[in-house]
Write a protein that holds these residues in place. Structure first.
Motif, PDB file in Angstrom:
ATOM      1  N   ARG A   4       0.833  -1.209   0.000  1.00  0.00           N
ATOM      2  CA  ARG A   4       0.000   0.000   0.000  1.00  0.00           C
ATOM      3  C   ARG A   4       0.865   1.255   0.000  1.00  0.00           C
ATOM      4  NH1 ARG A   4      -5.118   0.838   0.411  1.00  0.00           N
ATOM      5  NH2 ARG A   4      -5.500  -1.359   0.826  1.00  0.00           N
ATOM      6  N   PHE A   5       0.521   2.196  -0.901  1.00  0.00           N
ATOM      7  CA  PHE A   5       1.185   3.498  -0.944  1.00  0.00           C
ATOM      8  C   PHE A   5       0.086   4.531  -0.860  1.00  0.00           C
ATOM      9  CE2 PHE A   5       4.402   6.507  -1.807  1.00  0.00           C
ATOM     10  CZ  PHE A   5       3.894   7.452  -2.667  1.00  0.00           C
ATOM     11  N   GLY A   6      -0.120   5.084   0.358  1.00  0.00           N
ATOM     12  CA  GLY A   6      -1.282   5.938   0.552  1.00  0.00           C
ATOM     13  C   GLY A   6      -2.527   5.092   0.365  1.00  0.00           C
ATOM     14  N   ASP A   7      -3.407   5.520  -0.527  1.00  0.00           N
ATOM     15  CA  ASP A   7      -4.598   4.737  -0.809  1.00  0.00           C
ATOM     16  C   ASP A   7      -4.456   3.995  -2.127  1.00  0.00           C
ATOM     17  OD1 ASP A   7      -4.665   6.845  -2.535  1.00  0.00           O
ATOM     18  OD2 ASP A   7      -6.702   7.476  -2.074  1.00  0.00           O
ATOM     19  N   GLN A   8      -3.222   3.858  -2.603  1.00  0.00           N
ATOM     20  CA  GLN A   8      -2.978   3.241  -3.903  1.00  0.00           C
ATOM     21  C   GLN A   8      -2.222   1.939  -3.707  1.00  0.00           C
ATOM     22  OE1 GLN A   8      -3.015   5.242  -7.199  1.00  0.00           O
ATOM     23  NE2 GLN A   8      -2.861   3.282  -8.229  1.00  0.00           N
ATOM     24  N   MET A   9      -2.728   0.862  -4.299  1.00  0.00           N
ATOM     25  CA  MET A   9      -2.002  -0.401  -4.305  1.00  0.00           C
ATOM     26  C   MET A   9      -1.194  -0.464  -5.588  1.00  0.00           C
ATOM     27  SD  MET A   9      -2.722  -1.965  -1.497  1.00  0.00           S
ATOM     28  CE  MET A   9      -2.334  -3.681  -1.752  1.00  0.00           C
ATOM     29  N   THR A  10       0.090  -0.756  -5.467  1.00  0.00           N
ATOM     30  CA  THR A  10       0.925  -0.764  -6.655  1.00  0.00           C
ATOM     31  C   THR A  10       1.974  -1.852  -6.564  1.00  0.00           C
ATOM     32  OG1 THR A  10       2.356   0.576  -8.061  1.00  0.00           O
ATOM     33  CG2 THR A  10       2.565   0.905  -5.700  1.00  0.00           C
ATOM     34  N   SER A  11       2.423  -2.317  -7.719  1.00  0.00           N
ATOM     35  CA  SER A  11       3.490  -3.307  -7.735  1.00  0.00           C
ATOM     36  C   SER A  11       4.828  -2.611  -7.676  1.00  0.00           C
ATOM     37  CB  SER A  11       3.388  -4.165  -9.001  1.00  0.00           C
ATOM     38  OG  SER A  11       3.619  -3.387 -10.152  1.00  0.00           O
ATOM     39  N   ARG A  12       5.869  -3.390  -7.531  1.00  0.00           N
ATOM     40  CA  ARG A  12       7.212  -2.842  -7.402  1.00  0.00           C
ATOM     41  C   ARG A  12       7.886  -2.722  -8.769  1.00  0.00           C
ATOM     42  NH1 ARG A  12       9.288  -3.704  -1.861  1.00  0.00           N
ATOM     43  NH2 ARG A  12       7.620  -4.657  -0.635  1.00  0.00           N
ATOM     44  N   ILE A  13       8.961  -1.948  -8.800  1.00  0.00           N
ATOM     45  CA  ILE A  13       9.777  -1.842 -10.010  1.00  0.00           C
ATOM     46  C   ILE A  13      10.472  -3.177 -10.251  1.00  0.00           C
ATOM     47  CG2 ILE A  13      11.780  -0.725 -11.064  1.00  0.00           C
ATOM     48  CD1 ILE A  13      11.019   1.796  -9.426  1.00  0.00           C
ATOM     49  N   GLU A  14      10.351  -3.678 -11.465  1.00  0.00           N
ATOM     50  CA  GLU A  14      10.902  -4.995 -11.781  1.00  0.00           C
ATOM     51  C   GLU A  14      12.218  -4.921 -12.543  1.00  0.00           C
ATOM     52  OE1 GLU A  14       8.756  -8.983 -12.907  1.00  0.00           O
ATOM     53  OE2 GLU A  14       8.880  -7.700 -14.697  1.00  0.00           O
ATOM     54  N   ARG A  15      12.295  -4.051 -13.551  1.00  0.00           N
ATOM     55  CA  ARG A  15      13.537  -3.974 -14.324  1.00  0.00           C
ATOM     56  C   ARG A  15      13.625  -2.644 -15.064  1.00  0.00           C
ATOM     57  NH1 ARG A  15      13.082  -5.633 -19.905  1.00  0.00           N
ATOM     58  NH2 ARG A  15      10.915  -6.211 -20.412  1.00  0.00           N
ATOM     59  N   ILE A  16      14.865  -2.333 -15.491  1.00  0.00           N
ATOM     60  CA  ILE A  16      15.156  -1.121 -16.263  1.00  0.00           C
ATOM     61  C   ILE A  16      15.935  -1.536 -17.502  1.00  0.00           C
ATOM     62  CG2 ILE A  16      16.374   1.096 -16.258  1.00  0.00           C
ATOM     63  CD1 ILE A  16      16.026   1.067 -13.165  1.00  0.00           C
ATOM     64  N   ALA A  17      15.561  -1.012 -18.653  1.00  0.00           N
ATOM     65  CA  ALA A  17      16.253  -1.328 -19.907  1.00  0.00           C
ATOM     66  C   ALA A  17      16.705  -0.024 -20.554  1.00  0.00           C
ATOM     67  CB  ALA A  17      15.344  -2.105 -20.862  1.00  0.00           C
ATOM     68  N   ILE A  18      17.956  -0.007 -21.038  1.00  0.00           N
ATOM     69  CA  ILE A  18      18.522   1.184 -21.677  1.00  0.00           C
ATOM     70  C   ILE A  18      19.067   0.789 -23.045  1.00  0.00           C
ATOM     71  CG2 ILE A  18      20.291   2.991 -21.540  1.00  0.00           C
ATOM     72  CD1 ILE A  18      20.165   2.667 -18.481  1.00  0.00           C
ATOM     73  N   THR A  19      18.620   1.491 -24.091  1.00  0.00           N
ATOM     74  CA  THR A  19      19.108   1.226 -25.444  1.00  0.00           C
ATOM     75  C   THR A  19      19.573   2.521 -26.087  1.00  0.00           C
ATOM     76  OG1 THR A  19      16.842   1.437 -26.334  1.00  0.00           O
ATOM     77  CG2 THR A  19      17.621  -0.786 -25.791  1.00  0.00           C
ATOM     78  N   SER A  67      24.251   1.037 -14.818  1.00  0.00           N
ATOM     79  CA  SER A  67      24.028  -0.332 -14.321  1.00  0.00           C
ATOM     80  C   SER A  67      24.589  -0.506 -12.907  1.00  0.00           C
ATOM     81  CB  SER A  67      24.656  -1.352 -15.269  1.00  0.00           C
ATOM     82  OG  SER A  67      26.044  -1.111 -15.419  1.00  0.00           O
ATOM     83  N   ASP A  68      25.584   0.292 -12.526  1.00  0.00           N
ATOM     84  CA  ASP A  68      26.144   0.205 -11.177  1.00  0.00           C
ATOM     85  C   ASP A  68      25.143   0.639 -10.114  1.00  0.00           C
ATOM     86  OD1 ASP A  68      28.527  -0.594 -12.298  1.00  0.00           O
ATOM     87  OD2 ASP A  68      29.493   1.362 -12.121  1.00  0.00           O
ATOM     88  N   TYR A  69      24.129   1.394 -10.515  1.00  0.00           N
ATOM     89  CA  TYR A  69      23.175   1.956  -9.556  1.00  0.00           C
ATOM     90  C   TYR A  69      21.758   1.416  -9.731  1.00  0.00           C
ATOM     91  CZ  TYR A  69      27.012   5.292  -9.277  1.00  0.00           C
ATOM     92  OH  TYR A  69      28.248   5.864  -9.148  1.00  0.00           O
ATOM     93  N   GLU A  70      21.582   0.553 -10.679  1.00  0.00           N
ATOM     94  CA  GLU A  70      20.234   0.051 -10.978  1.00  0.00           C
ATOM     95  C   GLU A  70      19.585  -0.604  -9.767  1.00  0.00           C
ATOM     96  OE1 GLU A  70      18.750  -3.487 -13.824  1.00  0.00           O
ATOM     97  OE2 GLU A  70      19.768  -1.841 -14.872  1.00  0.00           O
ATOM     98  N   TYR A  71      20.385  -1.271  -8.926  1.00  0.00           N
ATOM     99  CA  TYR A  71      19.855  -1.991  -7.762  1.00  0.00           C
ATOM    100  C   TYR A  71      19.127  -1.056  -6.795  1.00  0.00           C
ATOM    101  CZ  TYR A  71      23.540  -0.119  -4.737  1.00  0.00           C
ATOM    102  OH  TYR A  71      24.343   0.708  -4.003  1.00  0.00           O
ATOM    103  N   LEU A  72      19.416   0.236  -6.849  1.00  0.00           N
ATOM    104  CA  LEU A  72      18.779   1.187  -5.947  1.00  0.00           C
ATOM    105  C   LEU A  72      17.299   1.405  -6.277  1.00  0.00           C
ATOM    106  CD1 LEU A  72      21.640   3.837  -5.830  1.00  0.00           C
ATOM    107  CD2 LEU A  72      20.980   2.282  -3.985  1.00  0.00           C
ATOM    108  N   PHE A  73      16.867   0.920  -7.426  1.00  0.00           N
ATOM    109  CA  PHE A  73      15.481   1.125  -7.866  1.00  0.00           C
ATOM    110  C   PHE A  73      14.689  -0.177  -7.970  1.00  0.00           C
ATOM    111  CE2 PHE A  73      18.076   4.592  -9.344  1.00  0.00           C
ATOM    112  CZ  PHE A  73      17.352   5.695  -8.940  1.00  0.00           C
ATOM    113  N   ILE A  74      15.359  -1.284  -8.274  1.00  0.00           N
ATOM    114  CA  ILE A  74      14.657  -2.555  -8.419  1.00  0.00           C
ATOM    115  C   ILE A  74      14.018  -2.945  -7.088  1.00  0.00           C
ATOM    116  CG2 ILE A  74      14.878  -4.984  -9.051  1.00  0.00           C
ATOM    117  CD1 ILE A  74      15.362  -2.934 -11.325  1.00  0.00           C
ATOM    118  N   GLY A  75      12.738  -3.292  -7.151  1.00  0.00           N
ATOM    119  CA  GLY A  75      11.998  -3.678  -5.959  1.00  0.00           C
ATOM    120  C   GLY A  75      11.374  -2.523  -5.204  1.00  0.00           C
ATOM    121  N   GLN A  76      11.619  -1.301  -5.644  1.00  0.00           N
ATOM    122  CA  GLN A  76      11.066  -0.132  -4.972  1.00  0.00           C
ATOM    123  C   GLN A  76       9.668   0.203  -5.495  1.00  0.00           C
ATOM    124  OE1 GLN A  76      12.536   1.698  -2.436  1.00  0.00           O
ATOM    125  NE2 GLN A  76      14.104   0.078  -2.399  1.00  0.00           N
ATOM    126  N   ASN A  77       8.962   1.010  -4.720  1.00  0.00           N
ATOM    127  CA  ASN A  77       7.636   1.497  -5.109  1.00  0.00           C
ATOM    128  C   ASN A  77       7.789   2.501  -6.259  1.00  0.00           C
ATOM    129  OD1 ASN A  77       5.124   2.656  -5.303  1.00  0.00           O
ATOM    130  ND2 ASN A  77       5.110   3.510  -3.244  1.00  0.00           N
TER     131      ASN A  77
END
Length: 385
Positions: A4-19, A67-77
């Protein structure tokens, strides 16, 4: 998976892709700020996905080393936008400019919430009026033709670039354009003194020279004088603004929030022009726009890049300000057309017959990537500055 985030149910960040992508340019684009005509237009695309399959998109700097910092976002709201913006600010200190991810996070949040970014920004306006921003050093005759085309296209204003072999050449162009258009166009002049290309070791103007040129520009009823000094010359800007009547604009590549606070505290500028793809991100720019407006100044983003960055800046200008005046619209055909600028997108961003860009109610940024074009233009390297 859900929390729960406030009154919003949301999934977590799963992945980031850069091209990385490159569009071949023929004819080449002779950017006024570069000595080498550009034969390719590089673009970086950032995609961020949540666990429910929603995707947000952003674009801007190349994101090398991220890519060295991607882990800081994966799994976050994904909706914790203030947290993400603060982390990206820290990354920006240690590495390059990571703000394309902030754009992508806002696009993702909008899609999760079913809300356009301009509404998330405050929803103050749904449209912004644009000015045609030229990028090529043309001679007087061709510059006049460009100005007349801008009028026909519905633009209320046009920005010209100084930086020709001599200031006499620059003023010859400005004089010819003003004589041709009369009061049918507002004219801005970009002096391009705020930053330098890597090879350019020439010193920027000092305040005495800037004052001299400003007084000449006033005679042509120029709407604003852009970047007449180095971006960090706070005392020079303060003095310049005290001594001339023309509006002073700047801040397009100012990097840190404290630097903008210094500009505001010293009353350096009338027009503040940060670009969300280069500095502060969406959340940071939203806060800055409020500060600028509180001090009685104008917030109107710089935007030179592809259509994703343009869309993000338009959403900020529309949603977070009571009225940005004119927002930059890169347009100088044939070398810089909307088709080239927006090659990443399924549809180009276009103003209406009166120069307004009307934003939709579509969730997020309201733009869609052209996946076929992205596949055809994918590359490993980008060299755009």
């Amino acid at each position: 998976m859900l929390y729960r985030f406030g009154d919003q149910m949301t999934s977590r960040i799963e992945r980031i892709a850069i091209t990385h992508h490159q569009l071949d340019l023929n004819p080449a684009f002779p950017a006024s700020w570069d000595t080498q005509p550009r034969k390719k237009f590089p673009a970086t695309v950032v995609r961020i996905f949540d666990q429910d399959g929603n995707m947000g998109i952003g674009s801007g700097d190349v994101m090398y080393g991220f890519s060295d910092y991607e882990y800081l976002f994966i799994g976050q709201n994904p909706l914790d936008l203030e947290r993400h913006n603060a982390v990206l600010g820290n990354i920006g200190f240690h590495a390059g400019r990571p703000w394309p991810l902030d754009i992508a996070l806002w696009d993702l949040a909008g899609k999760i919430r079913g809300e356009a970014c301009w509404k998330m920004m405050g929803g103050r306006n749904q449209r912004v009026r644009t000015y045609a921003s030229s990028g090529v050093h043309r001679g007087p005759e061709d510059s006049v033709q460009m100005a007349l085309h801008a009028i026909e296209r519905g633009f209320p204003a046009l920005k010209l670039r100084f930086g020709r072999p001599s200031l006499a050449d620059d003023f010859l162009v400005l004089s010819a354009v003003r004589e041709a258009v009369g009061d049918k166009l507002e004219l801005m002049v970009d002096c391009n003194q705020g930053w330098r290309m890597p090879w350019d070791i020439s010193r920027p103007w000092n305040v005495e020279k800037a004052v001299e040129i400003a007084r000449k520009l006033e005679k042509f009823n120029v709407h604003w004088m852009e970047e007449p000094l180095h971006r960090g010359d706070y005392e020079g800007y303060k003095t310049l603004r005290q001594q001339v009547g023309i509006r002073i604009a700047g801040g397009e590549l100012t990097r840190e929030e404290y630097e903008f606070d210094t500009l505001l505290r010293n009353e350096c500028l009338d027009i503040y022009q940060p670009d969300v793809a280069c500095t502060l991100g969406m959340e940071g720019q939203r806060r800055l726009a409020a500060k600028v407006e509180e001090r009685g100044h104008i917030f109107t983003p710089h935007t030179w890049g592809n259509g994703v960055g343009l869309a993000a800046n338009l959403h900020i200008a529309a949603g977070a300000t009571s009225g940005a005046g004119f927002v930059e619209f890169p347009y100088d055909p044939p070398e810089w057309s909307t088709a080239r600028r927006d090659f990443l997108l399924t549809e180009t961003i276009e103003p209406d017959a009166h120069g307004w860009v009307n934003l939709s109610d579509a969730p997020g940024l309201g733009v869609e990537l052209n996946e076929d074009v992205l596949i055809a233009t994918q590359s490993k390297e980008s060299t755009w500055v």
